[in-house]
Design a protein around this motif. Sequence first.
Motif, PDB file in Angstrom:
ATOM      1  N   LEU A 286       0.837  -1.196   0.000  1.00 34.93           N
ATOM      2  CA  LEU A 286       0.000   0.000   0.000  1.00 34.93           C
ATOM      3  C   LEU A 286       0.882   1.261   0.000  1.00 34.93           C
ATOM      4  O   LEU A 286       0.589   2.236  -0.711  1.00 34.93           O
ATOM      5  CB  LEU A 286      -0.904  -0.014   1.239  1.00 34.93           C
ATOM      6  N   THR A 287       1.959   1.212   0.787  1.00 36.97           N
ATOM      7  CA  THR A 287       2.892   2.343   0.849  1.00 36.97           C
ATOM      8  C   THR A 287       3.560   2.577  -0.499  1.00 36.97           C
ATOM      9  O   THR A 287       3.725   3.721  -0.952  1.00 36.97           O
ATOM     10  CB  THR A 287       3.971   2.081   1.924  1.00 36.97           C
ATOM     11  N   LYS A 288       3.941   1.495  -1.160  1.00 43.34           N
ATOM     12  CA  LYS A 288       4.580   1.572  -2.482  1.00 43.34           C
ATOM     13  C   LYS A 288       3.655   2.240  -3.494  1.00 43.34           C
ATOM     14  O   LYS A 288       4.077   3.090  -4.292  1.00 43.34           O
ATOM     15  CB  LYS A 288       4.940   0.154  -2.929  1.00 43.34           C
ATOM     16  N   GLN A 289       2.376   1.869  -3.472  1.00 41.06           N
ATOM     17  CA  GLN A 289       1.411   2.437  -4.415  1.00 41.06           C
ATOM     18  C   GLN A 289       1.127   3.908  -4.089  1.00 41.06           C
ATOM     19  O   GLN A 289       0.873   4.710  -4.990  1.00 41.06           O
ATOM     20  CB  GLN A 289       0.108   1.630  -4.386  1.00 41.06           C
ATOM     21  N   TRP A 290       1.155   4.264  -2.798  1.00 40.39           N
ATOM     22  CA  TRP A 290       0.940   5.653  -2.395  1.00 40.39           C
ATOM     23  C   TRP A 290       2.007   6.566  -3.009  1.00 40.39           C
ATOM     24  O   TRP A 290       1.725   7.693  -3.436  1.00 40.39           O
ATOM     25  CB  TRP A 290       0.958   5.753  -0.876  1.00 40.39           C
ATOM     26  N   LEU A 364      -1.303   7.057   5.694  1.00 38.91           N
ATOM     27  CA  LEU A 364      -0.559   7.426   4.486  1.00 38.91           C
ATOM     28  C   LEU A 364      -1.020   8.768   3.925  1.00 38.91           C
ATOM     29  O   LEU A 364      -0.211   9.561   3.437  1.00 38.91           O
ATOM     30  CB  LEU A 364      -0.708   6.340   3.420  1.00 38.91           C
ATOM     31  N   THR A 365      -2.316   9.017   3.996  1.00 40.30           N
ATOM     32  CA  THR A 365      -2.864  10.263   3.441  1.00 40.30           C
ATOM     33  C   THR A 365      -2.977  11.370   4.492  1.00 40.30           C
ATOM     34  O   THR A 365      -3.632  12.382   4.262  1.00 40.30           O
ATOM     35  CB  THR A 365      -4.249  10.002   2.810  1.00 40.30           C
ATOM     36  N   ASN A 366      -2.329  11.137   5.645  1.00 40.43           N
ATOM     37  CA  ASN A 366      -2.249  12.143   6.723  1.00 40.43           C
ATOM     38  C   ASN A 366      -3.623  12.595   7.215  1.00 40.43           C
ATOM     39  O   ASN A 366      -3.899  13.797   7.347  1.00 40.43           O
ATOM     40  CB  ASN A 366      -1.433  13.349   6.247  1.00 40.43           C
ATOM     41  N   LYS A 367      -4.480  11.622   7.506  1.00 38.15           N
ATOM     42  CA  LYS A 367      -5.812  11.927   8.052  1.00 38.15           C
ATOM     43  C   LYS A 367      -5.966  11.259   9.423  1.00 38.15           C
ATOM     44  O   LYS A 367      -6.934  10.556   9.705  1.00 38.15           O
ATOM     45  CB  LYS A 367      -6.909  11.447   7.094  1.00 38.15           C
ATOM     46  N   ARG A 368      -4.969  11.477  10.276  1.00 33.89           N
ATOM     47  CA  ARG A 368      -4.934  10.826  11.591  1.00 33.89           C
ATOM     48  C   ARG A 368      -6.088  11.257  12.492  1.00 33.89           C
ATOM     49  O   ARG A 368      -6.501  10.516  13.380  1.00 33.89           O
ATOM     50  CB  ARG A 368      -3.601  11.110  12.280  1.00 33.89           C
ATOM     51  N   ASN A 369      -6.601  12.463  12.267  1.00 32.66           N
ATOM     52  CA  ASN A 369      -7.719  12.932  13.098  1.00 32.66           C
ATOM     53  C   ASN A 369      -8.957  12.064  12.913  1.00 32.66           C
ATOM     54  O   ASN A 369      -9.736  11.849  13.851  1.00 32.66           O
ATOM     55  CB  ASN A 369      -8.049  14.388  12.763  1.00 32.66           C
ATOM     56  N   ILE A 370      -9.128  11.504  11.709  1.00 31.78           N
ATOM     57  CA  ILE A 370     -10.269  10.631  11.442  1.00 31.78           C
ATOM     58  C   ILE A 370     -10.092   9.306  12.188  1.00 31.78           C
ATOM     59  O   ILE A 370     -11.072   8.708  12.655  1.00 31.78           O
ATOM     60  CB  ILE A 370     -10.444  10.389   9.929  1.00 31.78           C
ATOM     61  N   ILE A 371      -8.842   8.854  12.332  1.00 29.55           N
ATOM     62  CA  ILE A 371      -8.563   7.639  13.103  1.00 29.55           C
ATOM     63  C   ILE A 371      -8.980   7.840  14.553  1.00 29.55           C
ATOM     64  O   ILE A 371      -9.620   6.974  15.162  1.00 29.55           O
ATOM     65  CB  ILE A 371      -7.068   7.266  13.025  1.00 29.55           C
ATOM     66  N   MET A 372      -8.634   9.004  15.103  1.00 29.51           N
ATOM     67  CA  MET A 372      -8.992   9.325  16.488  1.00 29.51           C
ATOM     68  C   MET A 372     -10.511   9.351  16.659  1.00 29.51           C
ATOM     69  O   MET A 372     -11.060   8.783  17.608  1.00 29.51           O
ATOM     70  CB  MET A 372      -8.392  10.677  16.877  1.00 29.51           C
ATOM     71  N   ILE A 373     -11.197  10.018  15.722  1.00 26.14           N
ATOM     72  CA  ILE A 373     -12.658  10.109  15.787  1.00 26.14           C
ATOM     73  C   ILE A 373     -13.278   8.713  15.693  1.00 26.14           C
ATOM     74  O   ILE A 373     -14.209   8.385  16.438  1.00 26.14           O
ATOM     75  CB  ILE A 373     -13.194  11.012  14.651  1.00 26.14           C
TER      76      ILE A 373
END
Length: 444
Positions: A286-290, A364-373
């Motif tokens: 997934l990281t490679k494709q990003w 990977l897409t820097n949406k860590r706030n959504i992980i927290m929510i």
Amino acid sequence: MKIKEIIRGWYQKEGVSSILKNINWLVLDRIIRMVGGLLINAWVSRYLGPKNIGIWDFSVSVTSFFLIFSSLGIERVAIKNFVEVSHEENIKNFSTLLSLRIIISIVSFLGAGFLLQYYAENDIEKIVIGWLVASSILIQVTEVITFDFQANLLSKFTVISKTTGFILASLVKVYLIIYNYELTYFIGAFLLELFVGSLLLLYHYFKLRKPVYFSFSKQLFQEYLHSFLPLLLSAFAYTVYTQIDQVMIGRMIGDEALGVYSRAVKLFMISTAIYTILGSSLFPELTKQWKKGINSLNSSYERISSMLTGISYVGVFFTWILADLVIDILYGEAFAGAALNLKILMISAIFQYNGGMRGNYLILTNKRNIIMISSFCSMGLNVLLNYLLIPKYGTNGAAFASVFTVFFTAFVLNFFFKKTIVIGLAQLRSFFMIYFIRKVFKRN
């Protein structure tokens, strides 16, 4: 021959062989614990019966809340500070982490012990068991060593240490069963496993990092404290989600019901362990494709989601066919109710596998706030559903609560955020294996 040489050349590249060997050790640890643990735990469960197992599991579930607090929730930050540093920096990091962990572990141990004593309601056996299980928090302070070993691809020493403890404790449990010992002695065997593992971790660390001395860093201490709260909240939310059903069953229905339900949870965790192995193996892809761009990432995400969803369908199918037989063989008639619990819980595996890479995508897409929510949504929803469903449907209600929670947080929640709708649509198509169906039609 050329292909063989290419593979050999790739394997011998700097770092590749070490990474693969490290992964192999981690996989070996999972297999030993899944297979060996399943058989030993089944025998122990048959011997102790649902009520005693329920008492034990209730103490473990309550202690787990305090254990996550003592573990600081800063694994990734800690591992980063151990990667390719000098001996002096390694010792400084270890000393600071260990100091912080010891302080918080003492507080956590006391908190878990007193809370379990309160729940015991003057039952001396439950009080003793509660404090014994709570003491496992103190024994596990040496877990900070595993951060160093993970960072430097030395996980084999972690696996050797913990597997030795596991094997020794398993032999002790067999002895206790044969000679008819009581529940408290089995708690002792549980603590022995952790103690031996911790001693061996210390032995390997002192051997690999000698000379070992104490070197406290106030700056590092403050850095860990600064990272502590936000990461801890996310880890705590996950622990509540995974453990609260067992705590609520123990309080609302009783120890025997919890003993039955927890056996279904143990078997269900095999599917979670398998996913963890698959997920860690697929994340590099997934990281490679990003790195190629968002379109490549989205395509790879749907392909992986479809593959994992297909695997979950197979797992659910065989679980529904074999659950009653497996429960009867492993645990006996006293735990028969666990079969339906397991069948219901396995439905959540579909949503777990379907959206399991969601967190990695968001990182990977820097949406860590959504992980927290998402973490707090799963915690709140699970507590609410357990509160509503357990009184009405018993342990099956707790299982349904888990299914609804995973369905909502791993799939439905995607459509609440503009940035994750693309993930939700990809997962929706994955339920119907659209990615592979298209591939088949293209070939034809």
